[in-house]
Design a protein around this motif. Structure first.
Motif, PDB file in Angstrom:
ATOM      1  N   UNK A 294       0.787  -1.225   0.000  1.00 49.66           N
ATOM      2  CA  UNK A 294       0.000   0.000   0.000  1.00 49.66           C
ATOM      3  C   UNK A 294       0.817   1.273   0.000  1.00 49.66           C
ATOM      4  N   UNK A 295       0.119   2.307  -0.387  1.00 55.37           N
ATOM      5  CA  UNK A 295       0.674   3.652  -0.426  1.00 55.37           C
ATOM      6  C   UNK A 295       1.199   4.039   0.950  1.00 55.37           C
ATOM      7  N   UNK A 296       2.460   4.411   1.007  1.00 52.98           N
ATOM      8  CA  UNK A 296       3.063   4.863   2.262  1.00 52.98           C
ATOM      9  C   UNK A 296       2.731   3.941   3.405  1.00 52.98           C
ATOM     10  N   UNK A 297       2.951   2.645   3.205  1.00 52.86           N
ATOM     11  CA  UNK A 297       2.403   1.649   4.125  1.00 52.86           C
ATOM     12  C   UNK A 297       3.185   1.544   5.429  1.00 52.86           C
TER      13      UNK A 297
ATOM     14  N   UNK B 238       2.029   1.996   8.065  1.00 50.88           N
ATOM     15  CA  UNK B 238       1.027   1.575   9.021  1.00 50.88           C
ATOM     16  C   UNK B 238       0.433   0.222   8.668  1.00 50.88           C
ATOM     17  N   UNK B 239       1.133  -0.530   7.812  1.00 46.89           N
ATOM     18  CA  UNK B 239       0.528  -1.744   7.261  1.00 46.89           C
ATOM     19  C   UNK B 239       0.528  -2.895   8.253  1.00 46.89           C
ATOM     20  N   UNK B 240       1.328  -2.767   9.317  1.00 48.11           N
ATOM     21  CA  UNK B 240       1.397  -3.848  10.299  1.00 48.11           C
ATOM     22  C   UNK B 240       0.620  -3.478  11.557  1.00 48.11           C
ATOM     23  N   UNK B 241      -0.065  -4.461  12.083  1.00 47.52           N
ATOM     24  CA  UNK B 241      -0.798  -4.302  13.335  1.00 47.52           C
ATOM     25  C   UNK B 241       0.193  -3.997  14.457  1.00 47.52           C
ATOM     26  N   UNK B 242       0.068  -2.839  15.101  1.00 44.94           N
ATOM     27  CA  UNK B 242       1.078  -2.438  16.084  1.00 44.94           C
ATOM     28  C   UNK B 242       1.197  -3.366  17.287  1.00 44.94           C
TER      29      UNK B 242
ATOM     30  N   UNK C 110      -4.740   1.601   8.124  1.00 42.85           N
ATOM     31  CA  UNK C 110      -4.150   0.849   7.017  1.00 42.85           C
ATOM     32  C   UNK C 110      -4.044  -0.641   7.325  1.00 42.85           C
ATOM     33  N   UNK C 111      -3.626  -0.955   8.567  1.00 41.50           N
ATOM     34  CA  UNK C 111      -3.351  -2.364   8.833  1.00 41.50           C
ATOM     35  C   UNK C 111      -4.615  -3.219   8.786  1.00 41.50           C
TER      36      UNK C 111
ATOM     37  N   UNK D 238      -4.975  -3.779   5.029  1.00 43.61           N
ATOM     38  CA  UNK D 238      -3.958  -4.752   4.628  1.00 43.61           C
ATOM     39  C   UNK D 238      -4.352  -6.151   5.105  1.00 43.61           C
TER      40      UNK D 238
ATOM     41  N   UNK E 202      -7.035  -7.649  15.184  1.00 40.83           N
ATOM     42  CA  UNK E 202      -6.605  -6.432  14.500  1.00 40.83           C
ATOM     43  C   UNK E 202      -7.461  -5.239  14.922  1.00 40.83           C
TER      44      UNK E 202
END
Ligand SMILES: Nc1ncnc2c1ncn2[C@@H]1O[C@H](COP(=O)(O)OP(=O)(O)O)[C@@H](O)[C@H]1O
Ligand SMILES: [Mg+2]
Lengths: 361, 362
Positions: free
Chosen positions: A121-124, A126-130, B260-261, B264, B279
């Motif tokens: 994704x765009x500027x990802x 934040x793609x991972x669950x923190x 986002x996550x 995703x 999530x």
């Protein structure tokens, strides 16, 4: 609307279904967003193209042209307000069956995603669950797609470690880390590794390097090119950086105000652009970071989607516009026919008149 | 690589050295600054400050507290001499000693759990009096908080997933109404409406904390009876805070759903249930954990009225008694212990939060 006979590569689809041998055949896709109780905008209009296995297509255009919307629409990942309102998205699955992504049932769609087509994704950042470790993201992904047999955790982690190694990350350090413990570049690499986990046939990358510094950007792009050579996945590469597009893509599609206005091989687009908008993009200096907003040689911005001009959407900004442009919508006409979706096509009324001017540059 | 290996101590040279190469602080300092320890330290400071405020407030009140307490006792037919003696004995410190001596005795009493004797209940220490009533309050509020939070989180999530649909609208209205009604009113409506008007239960039978003849102990009869008598208070507490929990959980979930996550995770083809729990749910709950303690504190305050309305023998009645009879030692003890409970609830919430959010752990 466009009802002229078009080449299989571009233009409104003939009713005949997918092109022979294509991995992805997009046919007359419209994507709309609901913006109010009764109002909606169409952010992508009548887009058609065929993508063949192993091909890499770049989507370029100013920000707001509908590139992300198209990418999300292809995987039906639009937000709640968005919907693919017409067209077909035909995909040749690994087992050889042809499916229309638009009509896939819930569970089929779930199994389709990531296994057949993955998206970075765009500027990802934040793609991972923190709250989950990187290894949990791999475990979740593999487990969601495994058949009846439950693979042992150790086996999955070994495979994940191999994947991380392919994107030049140290698995010992990364697997057990939480996302916030990794730098932006490492997270993006990890996401690419995750995207390749199920060996998808198609990888959609939406500005994958936008938020990264230039060195990280370079090394990620180089690694992507190598991986594509090795693994032979097809790619849709959304970018504002035409340099990257030239490097990674076999072909380019230019989007403007939700429409595909020019497609062709990378050479076609960079050396023989036939749409004034594409020429303007190429002549502009891309900014170092962020979306391509206003190309230097092109004043103004894209029109509002709610008030599109009746003719060519680009006419108000176009230096070559004539009267006809403001009331006749140009169709995406094939200028040079090639196989495998590589035809050069442009949607401009004056393509032929402007031919000399365009090639002189 | 080679230099790194050469620089590291040989195996057996002590794990302690190698383990601390990236954290040079000495171990004691590290423990002192550990997240949990910092929180405990802060909690202790709060309790200490509150204890001191109650001590000095008692001194600062107009008139000699001994006289005030004794004055109240004489109304029951005691002579002034006797009354003064009783009042003085009830304090855990000697009123004639210098102030710093009194203060020190008070603090020593605090850490040894000796807060003197109640004035109004001859021979009963403050700790015993509180010990007899407080557990019932904590029990009913604790159970009520747990139920309300669990239900509120679940319903809030459903509302966020179905936002702007019929169910969401209905639940939103219900939540807002519940959030606006004072808790003692809820208790009254329950008794009058459910008990007297509809006749679903007999509010007289439900009064008190245990039925006569039931012996305290770890057996089914006692526990069942305790829940039976606590059912109205618990229901009141649940109704009092569940609305707020539904609304904040809906807001929090709605926000997380646009992260986002989550997109995703959908792109990765994860199952809806996994996305909802690990999530969306987990991240939506995080910012709300601290509010568990706030809810608990609010209910402790509200319990004074609710317990009166429902005739539940918790700490609320004891507190009113202490105020009515100018029972300063008891009042002081109650304030300190109740504050400590709320502070402890905050501490538990903080610990829970640090377990749930990896970004907090050091
Ligand atoms: N969730 C949304 N709701 C309404 N309009 C949207 C939404 N997302 C994008 N749009 C609109 O759709 C158009 C295309 O946006 P986008 O696909 O993000 O463009 P690009 O990726 O090319 O920058 C823009 O005009 C944008 O305002
Ligand atoms: Mg975009």
């Amino acid at each position: 609307m466009t009802d002229h006979p078009a080449a299989p590569a571009a233009g409104k689809a003939p009713a005949g279904g997918p092109a022979e041998g294509a991995l992805l055949s997009v046919r007359g896709v419209d994507v709309g967003y609901r913006t109010g109780r009764r109002t909606r905008v169409t952010a992508v209009r009548d887009v058609s193209f065929d993508l063949y296995p192993g091909q890499s297509m770049a989507l370029v255009g100013e920000s707001g042209c509908g590139k992300t919307t198209l990418g999300l629409g292809l995987l039906r990942l639009l937000p709640r307000t968005g919907v693919v309102s017409s067209g077909e998205i035909l995909f040749r699955r690994k087992d050889g069956r042809l499916v229309d992504v638009r009509t896939l049932a819930r569970e089929d769609l779930r199994r389709f995603r990531w296994n057949e087509a993955a998206m970075v994704f765009q500027g990802a950042m934040n793609a991972f669950n923190p709250v989950l470790r990187i290894e949990d993201h791999f475990l979740d992904t593999f487990r969601a797609h495994e058949g009846g047999r439950r693979r042992p955790r150790k086996e999955i982690l070994e495979q994940s470690a191999d994947l991380l190694t392919t994107v030049r990350l140290d698995p010992a350090r990364v697997l057990g880390s939480f996302p916030h413990e990794l730098s932006g570049g490492m997270r993006q690499r990890a996401l690419i590794a995750l995207a390749l986990a199920l060996k998808p046939q198609l990888l959609i990358l939406d500005e994958p390097t936008t938020a990264l510094d230039i060195l990280t950007q370079r090394s990620i792009v180089e690694r992507l090119a190598e991986l594509r050579d090795e693994l032979r996945f097809a790619m849709v590469f959304i970018t504002h950086d035409l340099g990257l597009a030239a490097e990674l893509a076999d072909r380019v599609g230019t989007m403007y105000a939700g429409r595909m206005i020019e497609t062709g091989t990378t050479r076609d687009i960079f050396y023989r652009a036939r749409h004034p908008y594409t020429s303007a993009l190429i002549n502009s200096v891309p900014p170092v970071a962020g979306d391509l907003t206003v190309p230097q040689s092109l004043p103004g911005g894209p029109p509002s989607l709610t008030a599109l001009p009746p003719g060519c959407s680009f006419a108000p900004r176009c230096a070559h516009a004539v009267d006809a442009c403001s009331h006749t919508r140009p169709t995406l006409d094939v200028l040079r026919t090639r196989t495998e979706g590589l035809s050069h096509a442009a949607a401009c009324l004056r393509t032929h008149e402007l031919l000399e001017g365009a090639t002189r540059d | 690589m080679a230099t790194e290996i050469a620089a590291s101590p040989p195996p057996g040279a002590g794990d302690a050295t190698s383990a601390r190469t990236d954290a040079p602080a000495p171990p004691l300092r590290r423990i002192w600054n550990h997240y949990a320890v910092v929180k405990v330290r802060k909690a202790l400071v709060v309790v200490f400050v509150v204890a001191n405020v109650t001590f000095f407030l008692g001194r600062a009140m107009p008139g000699d507290p001994i006289d005030v307490m004794a004055g109240r006792l004489t109304q029951n037919g005691m002579t002034m001499e006797e009354a003064r003696a009783v009042a003085m004995n009830s304090l855990a410190y000697d009123v004639d000693a210098p102030l710093h001596q009194q203060w020190w005795d008070f603090l020593v009493g605090l850490v040894t759990f000796d807060m003197g004797n109640t004035i109004n209940r001859p021979g009963v220490s403050v700790m015993d009096a509180i010990g007899a009533y407080l557990p019932w309050t904590l029990f009913s509020i604790g159970v009520g908080t747990v139920i309300a939070v669990a239900l509120g989180l679940a319903l809030g999530m459903v509302m966020a997933y179905r936002r702007n649909q019929f169910l969401d609208h209905v639940l939103s209205v219900a939540a807002s109404v519940l959030g606006a009604v004072p808790n003692y009113l809820i208790a009254m409506v329950l008794v009058v409406g459910g008990g007297m008007y509809l006749g679903w239960f007999n509010p007289i039978e439900l009064r008190g904390t245990v039925s006569p003849g039931v012996q305290a102990g770890f057996n089914l009869e006692f526990i069942g009876d305790a829940f039976f008598h606590a059912s109205l208070p618990i229901l009141t507490y649940v109704l009092a805070i569940i609305g707020t929990w539904m609304l904040v959980m809906k807001a929090s979930t709605t926000e997380v759903l646009s992260e986002d996550y989550v997109t995703v995770a959908r792109a990765r083809g994860l199952r809806d249930r996994r996305i909802a729990v690990a999530y969306v749910g987990r991240n939506a709950v995080l910012p709300l954990v601290a509010q568990i303690a706030i809810s608990f504190g609010t209910l402790v305050g509200g319990a004074i009225f609710v317990e009166q309305v429902l005739v539940y023998k918790g700490v609320g009645g004891l507190l009113l008694d202490a105020v009515n009879y100018r029972d300063y030692p008891l009042l002081q003890g109650l304030l300190i212990i109740i504050t400590s409970c709320v502070v402890a609830a905050n501490l538990v919430a903080d610990m829970l939060y640090s377990r749930l959010d990896p970004r907090i752990r050091d």
